[in-house]
Design an enzyme around this catalytic site. Structure first.
Site, PDB file in Angstrom:
ATOM      1  N   GLY A  97       0.813  -1.212   0.000  1.00  0.00           N
ATOM      2  CA  GLY A  97       0.000   0.000   0.000  1.00  0.00           C
ATOM      3  C   GLY A  97       0.843   1.258   0.000  1.00  0.00           C
ATOM      4  O   GLY A  97       0.344   2.358  -0.230  1.00  0.00           O
ATOM      5  N   ASP A 257       1.749 -11.690   6.617  1.00  0.00           N
ATOM      6  CA  ASP A 257       2.241 -10.807   5.545  1.00  0.00           C
ATOM      7  C   ASP A 257       3.585 -10.199   5.921  1.00  0.00           C
ATOM      8  O   ASP A 257       4.204  -9.520   5.098  1.00  0.00           O
ATOM      9  CB  ASP A 257       1.223  -9.701   5.234  1.00  0.00           C
ATOM     10  CG  ASP A 257       0.817  -8.910   6.467  1.00  0.00           C
ATOM     11  OD1 ASP A 257       0.320  -9.528   7.433  1.00  0.00           O
ATOM     12  OD2 ASP A 257       1.012  -7.683   6.483  1.00  0.00           O
TER      13      ASP A 257
END
Ligand code: AMP
Ligand code: MG
Length: 499
Positions: A97, A257
């Site tokens: 992101g 993650d």
């Protein structure tokens, strides 16, 4: 001549990008956003040389390149797709992101390395985030990842830190920065989960083949390469997490993650090193239930690997029952492997070169004495290393403990155990000093360095910390205060992601 110069200016990186050749849905191409007034805070010159980069050019153009303003020729900037379990809850789409992979280079040792800009603006995976990074977390990641590397622990590296000249808006207005990260790759357990969540069997296979080729080429010819891949990743994680425990490192946010398949430590958000020993230590402000406490890390590693195993099941065996049975054996091996690696390292830390059945108990009773005595983790082992060569330093060792009785009793047992060792004392002490650091990135020092940088644009503490931590196993008298635990008023009890 002018043409040649022009080319070296325009082609500072010999990019050789392989991830961008994977199927389109593995990533989103994304040009970095502009930074208004970029300024190069720090360039890691030794690492730049290792990557085969032109240091002089980077000193000149680094602010433009590492802010994302100048995309070097051959780069193929992209944001990687991934999913992940965050604090146990599954999020089917996360992705980069605020990080943009510029591309890959082959370093002077022939290793393929990713070069990624973190904080270089929004991507299709930003959700509600601004794609930016604040200066504080950038400096923290720089300091800790380089310290980990110097400590001999696999970790992503820091190539550069750039100030953007733009504010970022968090709870406060903070100076913005971009961090340039170098990694063996940025593929995570969560990358596999991204495709599994979509029932994309071909995606998982393509990713697994890519990971085998890139990180584990030796297993290509294994009878079952995908099972061998699972085993190989598990082994590296077992050994990595054992290393974390050996130096008192708490990752802080071991979401799937944030776990690489290469075996490098990644994502230094709320991470911290323990000062006084307590197995239940948690620093991260967002880890309210202590899921990622110091001593929970090996178990969490296993839990994360089970999530990786699930994504690989269809590749391991078309018969689900057989696949599950095979994967479970790998999960068990992880536990055994961790225990072996951890105990081997702890033996090294207390100076044992031979193996005896009672060693585990000996190590555990030292840890109990440390916990009861609130002993500083790093200083305990450093002073024990001194004591191994010099009986006169017993008082210094015991002074590490608030309650020294248990530690004194333990020393008696240790000396008894050493009588059955054949090593000369001086050699034992020297070997212990190679695994027991004098310097770790202590929280309060990191905070001091960040505060000076953020509030006064003073980077001298940041530079000093980097310097002392580049040789953590050498007792550098000029930096003696950096060995000290925090004074009560300096103690940092919580760390923040700061994203
Ligand atoms: P992290 O906590 O850094 O591991 O990030 C978890 C997820 O949040 C990843 O998908 C990041 O890309 C995303 N993220 C974190 N900070 C930001 C930000 N400032 N803007 C956009 N996405 C972000
Ligand atoms: Mg992350």
């Amino acid at each position: 001549m002018t043409q040649a110069l022009e080319n070296t200016r325009r082609q500072p990186f010999a990019f050789d990008n392989s991830y961008s050749r994977l199927p389109q849905h593995f990533f989103a191409r994304q040009t970095p956003s502009r930074a208004e007034e970029p300024w190069l805070i720090k360039l890691n010159e030794p690492l730049a040389k290792e990557l085969g980069l032109d240091v002089e050019m980077l000193k000149r153009d680094g602010a433009e390149i590492f802010s994302g303003n100048m995309v070097p020729e051959g780069a193929d900037p992209l944001a990687m797709a991934y999913a992940g379990h965050q604090f146990g809850g599954f999020v089917p789409q996360l992705g980069d992101g605020r990080a943009i992979l510029l591309g890959e280079v082959i370093d002077i040792h022939g290793r393929r390395r990713d070069i990624q800009l973190k904080g270089a603006g929004q991507t299709p995976f930003s959700r509600r985030g601004d794609g930016r990074a604040a200066l504080g977390p950038v400096l923290r990641e720089y300091i800790v990842s380089e310290a980990m590397h110097a400590l001999g622990i696999p970790a992503t590296r820091a190539l550069a830190a750039v100030s953007t000249g733009q504010p970022v808006y968090r709870e406060q207005v903070l100076p913005g920065a971009v961090f340039t990260r170098v990694a063996a790759s940025h593929i995570r357990v969560g990358t596999f989960q991204f495709f599994a969540a979509r029932g994309d069997a071909e995606g998982i296979r393509a990713l697994a083949d890519y990971v085998i080729e890139r990180h584990y080429p030796d297993i290509k010819d294994a009878a079952n390469p995908y099972l061998a891949l699972f085993e190989a990743v598990s082994e590296r994680q077992a050994s990595l997490i054992a290393r974390w425990l050996h130096i008192g490192f708490i990752h802080g946010v071991m979401n799937t993650d944030n776990m690489t398949v290469s075996g490098e430590t990644i994502d230094f958000g709320p991470c911290a090193f323990m000062d006084s020993y307590d197995a239940a230590t948690v620093f991260s402000s967002i880890d309210q239930n202590g899921r990622y406490a110091y001593a929970s890390q090996p178990g969490i590693g296993q839990w994360n690997l089970a999530r990786l195993g699930e994504t690989l099941l269809p590749l391991i065996d078309p018969d689900l029952e057989k696949a599950v049975a095979a994967a479970n054996i790998v999960i068990e091996h992880y536990g055994e492997r961790f225990q072996i690696d951890w105990l081997r390292g702890m033996r090294d830390k207390i100076g044992l070169s031979t193996v005896e059945d009672d060693d585990l108990e000996l190590v555990q009773s030292l840890l109990s004495a440390m916990q009861a005595g609130r002993a500083d983790f790093t200083l305990t082992f450093l002073r024990l290393s001194h004591l191994a060569a010099d009986n006169g330093s017993e008082a210094a060792f015991l002074a590490t403990f608030a309650e020294p009785d248990a530690a004194a009793a333990w020393l008696g047992r240790w000396h008894e155990r050493l009588e059955r060792e054949t090593w000369p004392a001086a050699e034992r002490s020297a070997a212990m000093l190679k695994v027991n650091p004098a310097f770790i990135p202590r929280n309060h020092r990191i905070e001091q360095a960040i505060t000076a940088a953020v509030e006064d644009a003073d980077f001298s503490l940041f530079e000093a910390l980097l310097k002392v931590l580049s040789r953590p196993y050498e007792e550098q008298p000029d930096f003696a205060p950096y060995m000290e635990p925090p004074k009560p008023e300096e103690r940092v009890l919580q760390t923040f992601c700061g994203t």
